[in-house]
Design an enzyme around this catalytic site. Structure first.
Site, PDB file in Angstrom:
ATOM      1  N   ARG A 226      -3.782   3.936  -1.257  1.00 55.38           N
ATOM      2  CA  ARG A 226      -4.263   2.828  -2.075  1.00 55.38           C
ATOM      3  C   ARG A 226      -3.628   1.494  -1.705  1.00 55.38           C
ATOM      4  NH1 ARG A 226      -4.178   5.466  -8.162  1.00 55.38           N
ATOM      5  NH2 ARG A 226      -4.371   7.623  -7.506  1.00 55.38           N
TER       6      ARG A 226
ATOM      7  N   HIS B 226       0.831  -1.200   0.000  1.00 60.51           N
ATOM      8  CA  HIS B 226       0.000   0.000   0.000  1.00 60.51           C
ATOM      9  C   HIS B 226       0.863   1.247   0.000  1.00 60.51           C
ATOM     10  CE1 HIS B 226       0.579   1.489   4.165  1.00 60.51           C
ATOM     11  NE2 HIS B 226       0.753   0.219   4.475  1.00 60.51           N
ATOM     12  N   CYS B 227       0.300   2.321  -0.572  1.00 60.29           N
ATOM     13  CA  CYS B 227       0.933   3.632  -0.486  1.00 60.29           C
ATOM     14  C   CYS B 227       0.129   4.445   0.520  1.00 60.29           C
ATOM     15  CB  CYS B 227       0.986   4.300  -1.858  1.00 60.29           C
ATOM     16  SG  CYS B 227      -0.637   4.543  -2.609  1.00 60.29           S
ATOM     17  N   VAL B 228       0.060   5.748   0.355  1.00 62.00           N
ATOM     18  CA  VAL B 228      -0.628   6.587   1.329  1.00 62.00           C
ATOM     19  C   VAL B 228      -2.136   6.384   1.282  1.00 62.00           C
ATOM     20  CG1 VAL B 228      -1.033   8.971   2.060  1.00 62.00           C
ATOM     21  CG2 VAL B 228       1.211   8.292   1.233  1.00 62.00           C
TER      22      VAL B 228
END
Length: 635
Positions: A29, A25-27
């Site tokens: 998504r 995951h990113c910030v």
């Protein structure tokens, strides 16, 4: 509990654990690499309360969640431990070839995303320390400053070791062997040897003197090659000696090879890439700011920004600043300004509400709802956002704006990352992008469209509006709150065949998401009123309407599947919102033959206030004619 349930539903909707090659995951998504993207049920995902939408970038399937994504991810890997392993994410499945460039971008993203919390924390601390020293709140010579500085600088100095661990998980190598390689390169005596100025060799092979502190590319390449070395060695060692010999041979091979070849090559590539980009940003000034600022949203959408992560981190670690990061802030402000422009220009109250709320979230650094849910939907606001970002980017780079820390947020909460000598230039660029995007959106305008059943359900059934990528704009339905006061019977609104609602080939109706009811396959292109009461709403595209009978039963009648795309063609409404009606009155006529050429003509009649009733029963299925009792709602 909601995070756990959401995680379970997401895994189920992407095709189950067996369809997942890797996930991180990113910030905002969850980023999946699936074996088959076609197995993912995007409609089911978008129905989840915590899911803002989905997106496919190259081979990557993205589930947009927002600020709660770390909690959902944690519950996901807790529930499905196999998802912690990312080794499978690098194997091709079913012989399917991937775009090499996209694969590189995704690999870089997969390596650096897990490290962002540590890098972000260290970066913000470095920025705050610089601010405190500038304001003379703290002296650079004190013990307190030196301890805090060690916290901020330590992460960047020992960056090769962090990269080693993360890259090993991505490439399928043993992370502890990988850290061993990084530790050898960072060993103090190794640094002293390479910086001594004297010729260095290993088994008479010259070793190029390279500083590995804060480096990125050399260790990334080294761990990638280590993954192949380790697997090759493992194949030739007997099982009883694997634990002893595989790590030993891997380290004995990789550390010297890195010192002799990979390190110098990686340093050359890294310095060349950083130098080229920094030259463009430094020398291009206004022009570079306009071009890159305007294109930033497209760069982010395609995932190309991940290719610059090593450069950004290297700049922060070695130079103490980076000129690319301010453009990400400016781009986000452009998206926020454009949605604010939609708020001012829109006529529909629900759209105004959605635009205002997504503008705020974009200001806070979460741009997906604004960009995908509003601006890209109406196109012109997205163009306005790019124009605003170009204006802001040109201003910022013309004055040499810099970021001094990787804040992990490209909105107002991330402003500490910009604190420094050029803060006001970066902030000015953000303001310009916001204002210009808003003004251009108002000037350009956009075409508001009528909504379809999935969106109108939020207004009728009092559900919160969903903001999803490429979703049609919600339409306000002026319906006074009401409760059913008596049992009600609805009559056949058309001649044809009555079928159970669950047989409708549209999950919005077939899964009874909007309520219970009945459906019809008409043989005559005419819709009459099934009850006596009032017309509450007629869709602008005339393919659907909402009516309420005198006892409070609310009915949505939706002619055809996806017929909203006809934009009213082949439909003629004979009533309008507010008209009183009697059972049997003509509501709508439509060209059945023309519509049926390209669309499923199945018509749904749904009781949208189903919750008011104890049960809703179809009274007749099969062939029906106008006026026959077909549905009963009992309190």
């Amino acid at each position: 509990m909601k995070h756990q349930e959401t995680a379970q539903q997401i895994v189920k909707s992407v095709g189950g654990v067996s369809n997942v090659k890797s996930v991180y995951h990113c910030v905002t998504r969850l980023r999946f690499e699936l074996k088959d993207n076609n197995k993912a049920d995007q409609a089911a995902l978008k129905k989840l309360d915590m899911v803002m939408g989905t997106n496919i970038s190259g081979e990557q399937f993205q589930v947009i969640i927002g600020n709660d994504v770390p909690k959902v991810f944690d519950e996901m890997v807790k529930e499905y431990p196999a998802l912690k392993q990312t080794a499978e994410g690098n194997k091709q499945v079913d012989g399917k070839k991937q775009n090499v460039i996209l694969k590189i971008f995704e690999t870089i993203a997969g390596v650096f995303a897990p490290m962002l919390p540590a890098i972000t924390a260290a970066g913000i601390l470095k920025g705050l320390l610089a601010l405190f020293v500038t304001l003379e709140w703290l002296s650079a010579g004190t013990d307190t400053y030196r301890i805090l500085s060690a916290i901020g600088d330590g992460v960047f100095y020992f960056l090769p070791m962090l990269i080693s661990f993360s890259a090993a998980r991505k490439f399928g190598s043993n992370p502890y062997i990988a850290v061993g390689v990084g530790a050898a390169l960072m060993y103090p005596d190794m640094g002293a040897l390479l910086s001594s100025g004297n010729p260095v060799s290993f088994l008479s092979i010259p070793v190029t003197a390279v500083s590995y502190g804060s480096s990125v590319i050399p260790i990334l390449l080294a761990i990638w090659i280590l993954s192949y070395v380790e697997k090759t060695v493992d194949r030739f060692i007997i099982p009883s000696l694997k634990l002893l010999l595989v790590p030993l041979i891997s380290l004995l091979v990789m550390v010297p090879v890195t010192l002799i070849a990979i390190g110098p090559l990686g340093t050359f590539v890294g310095d060349g890439l950083s130098g080229g980009i920094n030259w463009l940003l430094n020398e291009g000034g206004l022009i570079s700011g306009i071009v890159l600022g305007g294109a930033m949203s497209l760069i982010v959408m395609t995932g190309m920004h991940y290719a610059l992560v090593p450069v950004i981190i290297s700049n922060l670690a070695t130079l103490g600043f980076d000129k690319f990061l301010p453009l990400t802030f400016i781009s986000n402000m452009g998206q926020a300004g454009a949605t604010l422009g939609v708020f001012f220009r829109a006529k529909d109250k629900k759209l105004k509400s959605v635009a205002l709320s997504t503008s705020f979230t974009a200001l806070m650094g979460v741009t997906e709802p604004a960009m995908y849910g509003v601006n890209m939907k109406y196109k012109k606001p997205f163009i306005a956002a790019m124009i605003g970002s170009a204006a802001g980017g040109g201003f910022a780079l013309a004055f040499g704006a810099k970021a001094y820390a990787l804040a992990g947020n490209g909105g107002i909460p991330g402003l500490p990352g910009l604190v420094g000598q050029t803060f006001w230039y970066a902030f000015g660029g953000m303001v310009i992008a916001f204002v210009v995007a808003a003004v251009v959106t108002v000037l350009l305008g956009f075409h508001e469209e009528a909504d379809d059943a999935e969106q109108i359900s939020g207004s009728i059934a009092a559900k919160p509006a969903d903001v999803t990528p490429a979703a049609p704009a919600p339409v306000e339905v002026e319906v006074e709150p009401a409760s059913a006061t008596a049992d009600s019977t609805a009559y056949a609104p058309m001649t044809g065949k009555a079928i159970p609602l669950k047989e409708v080939n549209d999950p919005t109706f077939g899964d009874e998401l909007m309520g219970k009811g009945i459906a019809f396959v008409p043989t005559i292109g005419e819709l009459i009123s099934p009850v006596s009461g009032t017309v509450m709403n007629v869709f602008k595209t005339k393919h659907a309407m909402v009516i309420r009978n005198t006892d409070g039963m609310e009915l949505l009648i939706h002619v055809g599947i996806n017929t909203v795309k006809l934009r009213g063609q082949f439909f003629e409404a004979h009533v309008q919102a507010g008209d009183p009606i009697q059972a049997g009155d003509k509501l709508l006529t439509f060209d059945l033959a023309q519509i049926a050429q390209n669309y499923d003509i199945t018509t749904a009649m749904v009781v949208t206030n189903t919750a008011d009733y104890k049960q809703i029963l179809p009274l007749k299925l099969g062939e029906v004619a106008f006026g026959e009792p077909v549905l009963k709602a009992e309190l």
